[in-house]
Design an enzyme around this catalytic site. Sequence first.
Site, mmCIF file in Angstrom:
data_model
loop_
_atom_site.group_PDB
_atom_site.id
_atom_site.type_symbol
_atom_site.label_atom_id
_atom_site.label_comp_id
_atom_site.label_asym_id
_atom_site.label_seq_id
_atom_site.Cartn_x
_atom_site.Cartn_y
_atom_site.Cartn_z
ATOM 1 N N THR A 141 42.075 42.185 39.720
ATOM 2 C CA THR A 141 41.364 42.712 40.887
ATOM 3 C C THR A 141 39.869 42.789 40.599
ATOM 4 O OG1 THR A 141 43.290 44.030 41.537
ATOM 5 C CG2 THR A 141 41.171 44.667 42.474
ATOM 6 N N ARG A 179 49.290 46.500 46.310
ATOM 7 C CA ARG A 179 50.145 45.324 46.128
ATOM 8 C C ARG A 179 51.604 45.653 46.431
ATOM 9 N NH1 ARG A 179 48.465 44.143 40.145
ATOM 10 N NH2 ARG A 179 49.953 42.420 40.308
ATOM 11 N N LEU A 209 40.527 49.287 37.670
ATOM 12 C CA LEU A 209 41.055 48.222 38.503
ATOM 13 C C LEU A 209 41.896 47.315 37.625
ATOM 14 C CD1 LEU A 209 37.873 47.159 40.550
ATOM 15 C CD2 LEU A 209 39.738 48.625 41.335
ATOM 16 N N ASP A 210 42.938 46.718 38.199
ATOM 17 C CA ASP A 210 43.742 45.774 37.439
ATOM 18 C C ASP A 210 42.889 44.593 36.994
ATOM 19 O OD1 ASP A 210 46.086 47.257 37.808
ATOM 20 O OD2 ASP A 210 46.458 46.320 39.746
ATOM 21 N N LYS A 211 43.342 43.918 35.953
ATOM 22 C CA LYS A 211 42.625 42.759 35.421
ATOM 23 C C LYS A 211 42.319 41.738 36.516
ATOM 24 C CE LYS A 211 43.125 38.944 32.096
ATOM 25 N NZ LYS A 211 43.998 38.342 31.050
#
Length: 328
Positions: free
Chosen positions: A146, A243, A142-144
């Site tokens: 998220t 996104r 997961l992105d930082k």
Amino acid sequence: MMSKDQEKFEFRVDDSESGMRVDVFLSLQDVSISRSQVKRVADEGLIQVNESKVKAGHRLKEGDTVVFIRQEAKVYDVLPEDIPLNIVYEDKYLLVVDKPAGMVVHPAAGNYQGTLVNALLFHCKDLSGIGGVLRPGIVHRLDKGTSGLMVVAKSDEAHRGLAGQFEKHLVKKAYKALVYGDVKEEEDVVDSPVGRHPVDRKKMSTKSRRGKEAITRWKVVERYGVITLLDIAIETGRTHQIRVHLNASGYPVVGDTVYGSSKRANSINDNPLRTRVKAMKRQALHSSRIGFSHPINKNYMEFSSSLPNDMDSLCEYLSEYISRKFGV
């Protein structure tokens, strides 16, 4: 000459395998590696065909000799750190963790400490090594900014089983997102390829020249006038897919500084609400559900996570805002 932490595998291509990509070919062999991992080791020059280094997409011919050199994972290159983890489920093969927003999944340039991997190495002494030096046990990420659920492999066998499900899009992943705008439809599907942005190489885009299939389904959970809460399911897992798709649809995620715009927050007329929205310092995106078959016993497992405090608090304020504005 190979080092002591390398292992060499050699294969001969037969007639039935002629024309096959080398990443597909190796993923079918008994070398404990998936197609996505083949690409990484190919980039490192560890795959040869007829003594020449090749990329993952190289097409094979009958009689070709394929050599694959496997590097043993050097987990000790990343230091364990005693960082609290919200572990939702754990057994001897895997664990499911609820990652907080702001935590990077694995070490990279500028983030060698405080990552999920650092925390996992402290918690688990037997993480799968397939992920490599900097990503032991990590099957997806997961992105930082998220938050939410991730599954982590604790054994190589579990890693292979989970990675295979992700590659075949068998893992069910759902998210909650707060987006700008009063979304008109009750539900919709975005089916637009996602790839590297044609100009800004740090971003992804639906206008990429080499985009890959990406499908995002969403439905409205709650409307707050200027902002909408969505439930989102993805059939593919492209980088920044949700996104990118939401922004392309005209509904950027609240707090997204990469694909969103500060103009959307500034356009909110209510001063207190505008202040609260601007206080969201990360994209308001949360991995709320994940479902998969256990890689060992094959039982289906599904886990859910409620909204984190920052998103939940904003939703409560938005509900109060709607009540005050419309007297409902």
